[in-house]
Scaffold this active site. Structure first.
Site, mmCIF file in Angstrom:
data_model
loop_
_atom_site.group_PDB
_atom_site.id
_atom_site.type_symbol
_atom_site.label_atom_id
_atom_site.label_comp_id
_atom_site.label_asym_id
_atom_site.label_seq_id
_atom_site.Cartn_x
_atom_site.Cartn_y
_atom_site.Cartn_z
ATOM 1 N N GLY A 17 -14.395 -5.611 -10.266
ATOM 2 C CA GLY A 17 -13.913 -4.238 -10.290
ATOM 3 C C GLY A 17 -12.915 -4.046 -11.412
ATOM 4 O O GLY A 17 -12.439 -4.999 -12.032
ATOM 5 N N GLY A 19 -9.706 -1.041 -12.883
ATOM 6 C CA GLY A 19 -8.936 0.181 -12.712
ATOM 7 C C GLY A 19 -8.064 0.416 -13.929
ATOM 8 O O GLY A 19 -8.149 -0.309 -14.925
ATOM 9 N N PHE A 21 -4.912 -0.139 -14.478
ATOM 10 C CA PHE A 21 -3.920 -1.133 -14.815
ATOM 11 C C PHE A 21 -4.411 -2.559 -14.584
ATOM 12 O O PHE A 21 -3.654 -3.512 -14.770
ATOM 13 C CB PHE A 21 -2.647 -0.928 -13.982
ATOM 14 C CG PHE A 21 -1.818 0.232 -14.456
ATOM 15 C CD1 PHE A 21 -0.799 0.056 -15.366
ATOM 16 C CD2 PHE A 21 -2.071 1.507 -13.967
ATOM 17 C CE1 PHE A 21 -0.033 1.124 -15.789
ATOM 18 C CE2 PHE A 21 -1.308 2.575 -14.384
ATOM 19 C CZ PHE A 21 -0.281 2.393 -15.308
ATOM 20 N N GLY A 22 -5.659 -2.745 -14.182
ATOM 21 C CA GLY A 22 -6.081 -4.106 -13.907
ATOM 22 C C GLY A 22 -7.568 -4.256 -13.686
ATOM 23 O O GLY A 22 -8.312 -3.272 -13.594
ATOM 24 N N ASP A 138 -2.239 0.944 1.194
ATOM 25 C CA ASP A 138 -3.574 1.441 0.797
ATOM 26 C C ASP A 138 -4.638 0.980 1.787
ATOM 27 O O ASP A 138 -5.661 0.417 1.402
ATOM 28 C CB ASP A 138 -3.920 0.961 -0.612
ATOM 29 C CG ASP A 138 -5.017 1.819 -1.260
ATOM 30 O OD1 ASP A 138 -5.307 2.908 -0.723
ATOM 31 O OD2 ASP A 138 -5.580 1.404 -2.272
#
Length: 591
Positions: A17, A19, A21-22, A138
């Site tokens: 995966g 995103g 920032f990472g 989250d």
């Protein structure tokens, strides 16, 4: 990154995966002297700002993850963390299983008993987390894994979230503009950058609501004066569970359960373990001397007296046949709607289609006819009512060879104009006109024009379509997201779909990449459910025997069956040497 070796130890083999920032990768641990090498998860964080505070924060969050994972079996263990150049890395335990989007997603409904057990399982993990003064921040289906042993594992704690928040605030944003979490699951105070322990309770409560209502959370309304979520009118749920979940998702954090321990104590007080088991038993059909009955936990609880059954339980009821008429039983095996119909479908949104004197209508869960039996059907594909169920408050019906849609009162809301019309899925329905398929929205507007030789329903925002004998995938805007290249293709379930190439079957992800090689002779297609994997497992054929694989393509139940069916209520029907049996998810014969 693929093929790179970090610290002369971790070889990156696959991206999981990405995103803002990472990124997350699958890697081999080369230091362990075994073959094949153990698998681990590498999380790479590349913040836009690096200063002593960011480095301190990274080390602090890594220490928290290490402590949590070392002392709890249902939290991934952290085995390493380090900085290289401008990037931070976390090395975590690989969890062999699947995330709960395969169990909790639009179009899926869990029973009340399953939701109670789900809440208990997650709260038991959160008690430990909250006792350590940690807020997950989250909680959602994607961040809860069902491990291979059946236990839940809580993943994706707040390292990235906390660092992102700090960076955003360093960039001039205030705490009121920094929202950490996922829309729909995130409570108001967390959106303002001030999460509490009860914020996790809110997110878990919203996940439970999603499991009960079977459609996206963003379609829920809020009370204009209080801000409270309006949800209970959309679910068939007991007063006790409604009250419990409602307190979990109160707008004001001070009116919720303070933390996981308080919530779990109340859950155990209201729903003790034996009440859960008696609330909705897991019944499965079996056949004996030509008649069907139902078993629970391998024991016969409903005598073998039925001549046929249609499907598994839907909204607590299952259709059964005695002599030549159909009715319904509840989850205790009692006949609650007498056998009086020529055929009966499954319940959806509180209504089920039935056939009487070659006409179709709809009944409610008490057996009362709410839409008279007046719609004939000559479409052979629909003999078992595929595509007839209510969804989004609408159901397709046919009159004089043309199809349209009625609402739950029987009023025509989309006129009869299609050669065929299917039930809605994710707010979109496939329709056929002049031997071409397209898609409409719930107002009847054509949103993807008639152009396909064949098409299936949308799952996870993607649908398989066929043009010139080749299959590909489109998104809800009609754009091609996976090119036309397959000989056959099925709908996505949990981010995985089975496809056929050169007379062999395998699986792809939503980017069209093969994640399971095309090496199987056949796969079982669940036409009436319109997806392949049932709770993370699918039947496949090799040679002349059937077995089961998981979403990683690993054989979890060996090839040994003459016939194998999908799992429902934790059990699957199989045939061995002409005799029918029920197996559990480990492959053990329970009946």
């Amino acid at each position: 990154m693929i093929g790179n070796i970090l610290r002369q130890r971790y070889r990156i083999i696959k991206q999981l995966g990405a995103g803002g920032f990472g990124e997350t990768f699958l890697a081999e641990d080369l230091d362990i002297p075994v073959t094949p090498k153990p698998i681990c998860v590498v999380k790479k964080l590349h913040p836009t700002i690096i200063d002593p505070e960011i480095i301190r924060l990274f080390e602090q969050e890594a220490q928290i993850l290490y402590k949590l994972g070392q002392n709890h079996d249902q939290i991934p263990k952290l085995s390493g963390y380090f900085q290289e150049d401008k990037d931070f890395y976390l090395i975590q335990e690989f969890i062999d299983g699947y995330d709960l989007t395969q169990e909790i997603s639009p179009g899926e409904k869990l029973s009340e008993g399953d939701v109670i057990q789900f809440l208990r399982d997650v709260l038991e993990i959160l008690v430990y987390v909250h006792e350590n003064k940690v807020i997950h921040r989250d909680i959602k289906p994607e961040n809860i894994m069902r491990r291979k042993d059946g236990k839940l594992v809580l993943i994706d704690f707040g390292v990235v979230k906390q660092i992102n928040t700090t960076i955003a605030m360093k960039s001039g944003l205030t705490s009121k503009t920094v929202g950490v979490g996922t829309h729909g699951y995130m409570p108001p105070e967390q959106g303002f950058g001030k999460p509490k322990l009860s914020s996790d309770i809110y997110a878990l409560g919203m996940t439970a609501i999603e499991a009960l209502i079977s459609f996206p959370l963003n379609r829920l309304s809020e009370d204009e004066d209080t801000g409270e979520i309006i949800w209970s009118n959309l679910a068939q749920v007991s007063d006790k569970l409604e009250q419990f979940i409602t307190k979990m998702v109160r707008y004001d954090w001070r009116q919720r359960y303070r933390d996981a321990k308080e919530a779990l104590d109340q859950l155990n007080k209201v729903f003790v373990a034996n009440q859960i088991l008696s609330l909705i038993p897991k019944l499965a059909p079996v056949k004996l001397n030509g008649k069907y009955g139902y078993v629970c936990g391998g024991k016969l609880v409903t005598p073998c007296q039925f001549d046929d059954f249609s499907h598994w339980f839907f909204e607590g009821l299952a259709a059964v046949k005695m002599v030549d008429k159909w009715g319904y039983i509840n989850t205790t095996g009692q006949i609650v709607i007498p056998c009086q119909f020529d055929y009966a479908g499954w319940f959806s949104e509180g209504l089920a289609w039935v056939r009487k004197d070659d006409k179709y209508g709809y009944i409610n869960t008490t057996g009362q006819i709410v839409i008279p039996c007046q719609c004939p059907s000559e479409w052979s594909y629909d003999d078992e009512g595929i595509g007839r169920s209510f969804s989004d408050g609408l159901a397709p019906v046919e009159i004089n060879t043309k199809w349209g849609y009625v609402n739950t009162t029987g009023q025509i809301v989309i006129p009869y104009q299609f050669d065929y019309a299917d039930s809605f899925s994710e707010g979109i329905a496939r329709v056929n006109l002049n031997n071409k398929w397209g898609y409409i929205n719930t107002t009847g507007q054509i949103i993807i024009h008639y152009q396909f030789d064949w098409a299936y329903s949308f799952q996870k925002g993607i649908a398989p379509v066929q043009i010139d004998k080749k299959w590909g995938y489109i998104n809800s805007s009609g754009q091609i997201v996976v090119p036309y290249q397959f000989d056959d293709a099925y709908s996505f379930e949990g981010g995985i779909s089975s496809v056929e190439m050169n007379e062999k079957y395998g699986c792809i992800n939503t980017r069209g990449q093969l994640v399971v090689p095309c090496e199987f002779d056949s796969v079982f297609r669940n036409y009436w459910r319109d997806y392949d994997f049932e709770k993370g497992m699918m039947q496949v054929e090799m040679g002349d025997k059937w077995g089961y694989i998981n979403t990683s393509g690993l054989v979890v139940i060996p090839y040994q069956f003459d016939v194998a069916y999908s799992f429902g209520e934790g059990l699957a029907k199989v045939t061995i040497n002409g005799k029918e049996h029920l197996i559990d998810k480990t492959g053990n014969i329970v009946y």
